[in-house]
Write a protein that holds these residues in place. Sequence first.
Motif, PDB file in Angstrom:
ATOM      1  N   VAL A 158       0.891  -1.190  -0.120  1.00  0.00           N
ATOM      2  CA  VAL A 158       0.163   0.061   0.170  1.00  0.00           C
ATOM      3  C   VAL A 158       0.932   1.265   0.017  1.00  0.00           C
ATOM      4  O   VAL A 158       1.506   1.417   1.126  1.00  0.00           O
ATOM      5  N   VAL A 159       0.975   1.850  -1.014  1.00  0.00           N
ATOM      6  CA  VAL A 159       1.874   3.179  -1.453  1.00  0.00           C
ATOM      7  C   VAL A 159       1.299   4.503  -0.734  1.00  0.00           C
ATOM      8  O   VAL A 159       1.974   5.298  -0.728  1.00  0.00           O
ATOM      9  N   GLY A 160      -0.311   4.575  -0.592  1.00  0.00           N
ATOM     10  CA  GLY A 160      -0.787   5.639  -0.151  1.00  0.00           C
ATOM     11  C   GLY A 160      -2.200   5.374   0.122  1.00  0.00           C
ATOM     12  O   GLY A 160      -2.970   4.688  -0.578  1.00  0.00           O
ATOM     13  N   ILE A 161      -2.724   6.116   0.985  1.00  0.00           N
ATOM     14  CA  ILE A 161      -4.036   6.601   1.235  1.00  0.00           C
ATOM     15  C   ILE A 161      -4.281   7.814   0.999  1.00  0.00           C
ATOM     16  O   ILE A 161      -3.834   8.744   1.775  1.00  0.00           O
ATOM     17  N   PHE A 162      -5.555   8.057   0.174  1.00  0.00           N
ATOM     18  CA  PHE A 162      -5.869   9.550  -0.081  1.00  0.00           C
ATOM     19  C   PHE A 162      -7.588   9.492   0.766  1.00  0.00           C
ATOM     20  O   PHE A 162      -8.123   8.848   0.774  1.00  0.00           O
ATOM     21  N   HIS A 163      -7.648  10.945   1.462  1.00  0.00           N
ATOM     22  CA  HIS A 163      -8.833  10.925   2.258  1.00  0.00           C
ATOM     23  C   HIS A 163      -9.304  12.221   2.299  1.00  0.00           C
ATOM     24  O   HIS A 163      -8.550  13.216   1.641  1.00  0.00           O
ATOM     25  N   GLY A 164     -10.382  12.316   2.694  1.00  0.00           N
ATOM     26  CA  GLY A 164     -10.947  13.689   2.917  1.00  0.00           C
ATOM     27  C   GLY A 164     -11.385  13.921   4.275  1.00  0.00           C
ATOM     28  O   GLY A 164     -10.630  14.086   5.263  1.00  0.00           O
ATOM     29  N   HIS A 165     -12.576  14.496   4.513  1.00  0.00           N
ATOM     30  CA  HIS A 165     -13.309  14.745   5.625  1.00  0.00           C
ATOM     31  C   HIS A 165     -13.162  16.334   6.374  1.00  0.00           C
ATOM     32  O   HIS A 165     -13.768  16.927   6.575  1.00  0.00           O
ATOM     33  N   GLN A 166     -11.740  16.339   6.617  1.00  0.00           N
ATOM     34  CA  GLN A 166     -11.338  17.712   7.130  1.00  0.00           C
ATOM     35  C   GLN A 166     -11.125  18.518   5.899  1.00  0.00           C
ATOM     36  O   GLN A 166     -10.629  18.081   5.018  1.00  0.00           O
ATOM     37  N   HIS A 167     -12.010  20.016   5.957  1.00  0.00           N
ATOM     38  CA  HIS A 167     -12.196  20.475   4.652  1.00  0.00           C
ATOM     39  C   HIS A 167     -10.963  21.554   4.531  1.00  0.00           C
ATOM     40  O   HIS A 167     -10.822  21.810   3.270  1.00  0.00           O
ATOM     41  N   GLU A 168     -10.610  22.106   5.549  1.00  0.00           N
ATOM     42  CA  GLU A 168      -9.914  23.255   5.283  1.00  0.00           C
ATOM     43  C   GLU A 168      -8.411  23.381   4.932  1.00  0.00           C
ATOM     44  O   GLU A 168      -7.884  24.246   4.224  1.00  0.00           O
ATOM     45  N   THR A 169      -7.849  22.216   5.529  1.00  0.00           N
ATOM     46  CA  THR A 169      -6.448  22.144   5.597  1.00  0.00           C
ATOM     47  C   THR A 169      -5.675  21.031   4.609  1.00  0.00           C
ATOM     48  O   THR A 169      -6.170  19.813   4.968  1.00  0.00           O
ATOM     49  N   PRO A 170      -5.023  21.435   3.804  1.00  0.00           N
ATOM     50  CA  PRO A 170      -4.247  20.238   2.936  1.00  0.00           C
ATOM     51  C   PRO A 170      -3.182  19.703   3.632  1.00  0.00           C
ATOM     52  O   PRO A 170      -2.306  20.277   4.643  1.00  0.00           O
ATOM     53  N   MET A 171      -2.917  18.355   3.758  1.00  0.00           N
ATOM     54  CA  MET A 171      -2.071  17.631   4.701  1.00  0.00           C
ATOM     55  C   MET A 171      -1.402  16.542   3.670  1.00  0.00           C
ATOM     56  O   MET A 171      -1.930  15.750   2.959  1.00  0.00           O
TER      57      MET A 171
END
Length: 227
Positions: A158-171
């Motif tokens: 697993v080379v990465g997980i892309f997620h959302g949920h938190q709106h304002e801050t790119p991480m």
Amino acid sequence: PDRVHMPVYVGLGNHDLDQNGPPQHVDWYRREMRDYVEINHRAGVFFKPPVPATSYDVDTDCYSWDWGGLHLVQTHRFAGDAGHGAVSSLPWLERDLATYAADRRPVILYQHYGWDVFSTERWNAAKSTFDDDGTGPPHWWSEADRQALLAALKGYNVVGIFHGHQHETPMIYRRDGLDLFKPKAAYMGGFALARVTSDSMDVVLGEATGDNGEVAFTNAFSKRLSF
């Protein structure tokens, strides 16, 4: 001009799956959203969806697809979600990875919740709210949920997980041995671009900054891959 001229792989979050319908049909809204996923990605004997999946799980509406030697998996809120009577997708995820990723090919997972402080907040009885200092029940998903997911992913590349949920801050951050990517919410102009080759992975996070196509890139990541 009013269409996205690229294949779109649909994922559902808490705003899609937590909404109740009227009392006589409480799951109406959830079913509408899940139907939308199905008609876009599940192939049938006669029906050809606009963006067909390699594997589609009818019970959970999770699915996977392949781009060359890259395996990608969409699990909506998270694999193992049983909220509002949902069926856990962990058994399907385990079968999917065993079928399509046992050869150590790179895997990218998409889900709504992450490992950030908002996604992992718990009830704080002293403040009567959910926050990152709370020790009570989880707001979104629990440590047990995360450990169950990690167990299902163990042994795969697993080379990465892309997620959302938190709106304002790119991480871009790392937890539990996983590289995690979360752009700013799309309705706020956020997006992620990723490139995966036979030996590397590059990701940038950006956002729209004007009315004439201007963008600003805010975060960047690169790593070598081995498999």
